[in-house]
Scaffold this active site. Structure first.
Site, PDB file in Angstrom:
ATOM      1  N   SER A   1       0.849  -1.200   0.000  1.00 46.59           N
ATOM      2  CA  SER A   1       0.000   0.000   0.000  1.00 46.59           C
ATOM      3  C   SER A   1       0.881   1.246   0.000  1.00 46.59           C
ATOM      4  CB  SER A   1      -0.908   0.024   1.234  1.00 46.59           C
ATOM      5  OG  SER A   1      -1.754  -1.102   1.272  1.00 46.59           O
TER       6      SER A   1
ATOM      7  N   ALA B   1      -5.074  -1.090  -2.398  1.00 48.42           N
ATOM      8  CA  ALA B   1      -4.313  -0.496  -1.292  1.00 48.42           C
ATOM      9  C   ALA B   1      -5.240  -0.249  -0.116  1.00 48.42           C
ATOM     10  CB  ALA B   1      -3.697   0.823  -1.747  1.00 48.42           C
ATOM     11  N   LYS B   2      -4.699  -0.413   1.081  1.00 47.35           N
ATOM     12  CA  LYS B   2      -5.478  -0.093   2.278  1.00 47.35           C
ATOM     13  C   LYS B   2      -5.015   1.299   2.703  1.00 47.35           C
ATOM     14  CE  LYS B   2      -6.978  -2.324   6.553  1.00 47.35           C
ATOM     15  NZ  LYS B   2      -8.412  -2.178   6.363  1.00 47.35           N
ATOM     16  N   ALA B   3      -5.655   2.303   2.120  1.00 48.46           N
ATOM     17  CA  ALA B   3      -5.200   3.679   2.300  1.00 48.46           C
ATOM     18  C   ALA B   3      -6.256   4.498   3.031  1.00 48.46           C
ATOM     19  CB  ALA B   3      -4.901   4.299   0.945  1.00 48.46           C
TER      20      ALA B   3
ATOM     21  N   TYR C   1     -11.036   5.344   2.696  1.00 45.68           N
ATOM     22  CA  TYR C   1     -12.093   4.891   3.597  1.00 45.68           C
ATOM     23  C   TYR C   1     -13.278   5.843   3.679  1.00 45.68           C
ATOM     24  CZ  TYR C   1     -10.200   0.471   4.613  1.00 45.68           C
ATOM     25  OH  TYR C   1      -9.804  -0.837   4.464  1.00 45.68           O
TER      26      TYR C   1
END
Ligand SMILES: Cc1ncc(COP(=O)(O)O)c(C=O)c1O
Length: 302
Positions: free
Chosen positions: A54, A148-150, A154
């Site tokens: 990420s 990606a865990k950005a 969220y």
């Protein structure tokens, strides 16, 4: 925080931290479970690998490698004396430069741990949840990076979650840009239909979930047919069974979508859920390699 152990109340950042304004952060949600061998972090290396991926995707150079982050996390758990906990590492552009191309702003790295029960609750895991398809579509790969865990991404999940919570449902299901089923606001999704277990593939804008990967492995090992394919919205309504999975929520059956009854947790869901729980808690011999055990000093009896 950036290599130091900092007390909870002192873990502060500047109001002009870049990530606060623009969402320039990448993070992980990880769980550590109490097991017979001590506190054990589920698929820790996989989470740290995804954090690095990420960060790379969003041009955030990390000063710490996976080994250093792993060691710091172990020490954090030891110092807090936790048998089980949620683990939240985050790397974000900190204080130093504003504007969009703020390459001189530092990339701060912090890890926090705290006790946190299952995200949707124990009853949800037992009885299943009522879900609603959100009017918000999941971010597309044309504009952001679903893999990606950005942090900034969220906002999409929060819109969907808020909309469905206000409408009285337990969780949101997002469709992708093409109108096919994508995932929950913080979980991947599986449907069971006519003996087949299906879950959307990577081109459906999903997060490459680590629970998802584990469920695919477990279901295959149990002899089920698992396919990664597009899932039509109507298939959700017609599903024999459906469930969500994610680190925070764990494995949660879906008993209703958009007021279409799917029913109480079905046989396939229950069998996979039980094995998944065994894997998380170190009770499944065949998945022990997924656990990163935290060495804690054994109590000396007097
Ligand atoms: C949007 C989204 N999808 C799926 C997941 C499930 O991923 P994992 O199983 O790696 O926690 C999460 C949780 O991290 C999430 O936030």
């Amino acid at each position: 925080m950036n290599g130091e152990f900092v007390a909870w109340d002192d873990a502060k950042v500047h109001v002009l931290s870049h990530g606060l304004h623009y969402g320039t952060g990448v993070f992980e949600g990880i769980r550590c479970y109490e097991t017979e061998r001590g506190p054990a972090i589920f698929r820790h290396q996989d989470h740290l690998r995804r954090l690095a991926s990420s960060a790379e995707l969003y041009y955030l150079p990390l000063e710490y490698g996976a080994d250093e982050l792993r060691e710091a996390t172990h020490e954090l758990i030891r110092r807090n004396g936790l048998a089980s906990c949620y683990i939240r590492p985050i790397a974000f552009r900190g204080y130093g430069e504003m504007g969009l191309y703020a390459h001189s702003a530092p990339v701060d790295v912090t890890i926090a741990v705290w006790p946190w029960g299952s995200y949707l609750g124990e009853e949800a895991k037992r009885e299943g949840i009522r879900a609603k398809v959100s009017s918000w579509r999941r971010i597309s790969a044309a504009g952001l990076i679903p893999h990606a865990k950005a942090s900034g991404q969220y906002l999409n999940s929060i819109l969907a979650k808020t909309e469905t919570a206000k409408a009285g449902y337990d969780e949101a299901i997002l469709l992708d840009e093409g109108g096919n089923v994508c995932e929950g606001s913080g979980e991947n999704l599986f449907v069971v239909r006519e003996g087949e277990i299906a879950t959307p593939g990577h081109t459906a804008s999903i997060l490459d979930g680590i629970s998802r990967k584990s469920v695919i492995q477990i279901a295959s090992d149990l002899g089920y047919e698992v396919v990664e394919r597009d899932i039509a919205r109507s298939e959700l309504y017609l599903a024999d069974e459906a469930f969500l999975c994610g680190t925070a929520a764990e494995l949660v059956p879906v008993r209703e979508v958009d007021d279409h009854e799917i029913g109480p947790p079905g046989e396939v869901t229950k069998v996979i859920q039980a094995k998944f729980e065994d894997a998380l808690h170190g009770r499944a011999q065949e998945y022990l390699e997924w656990l990163d055990v935290v060495e804690v000093a054994s109590k000396v009896s007097s």
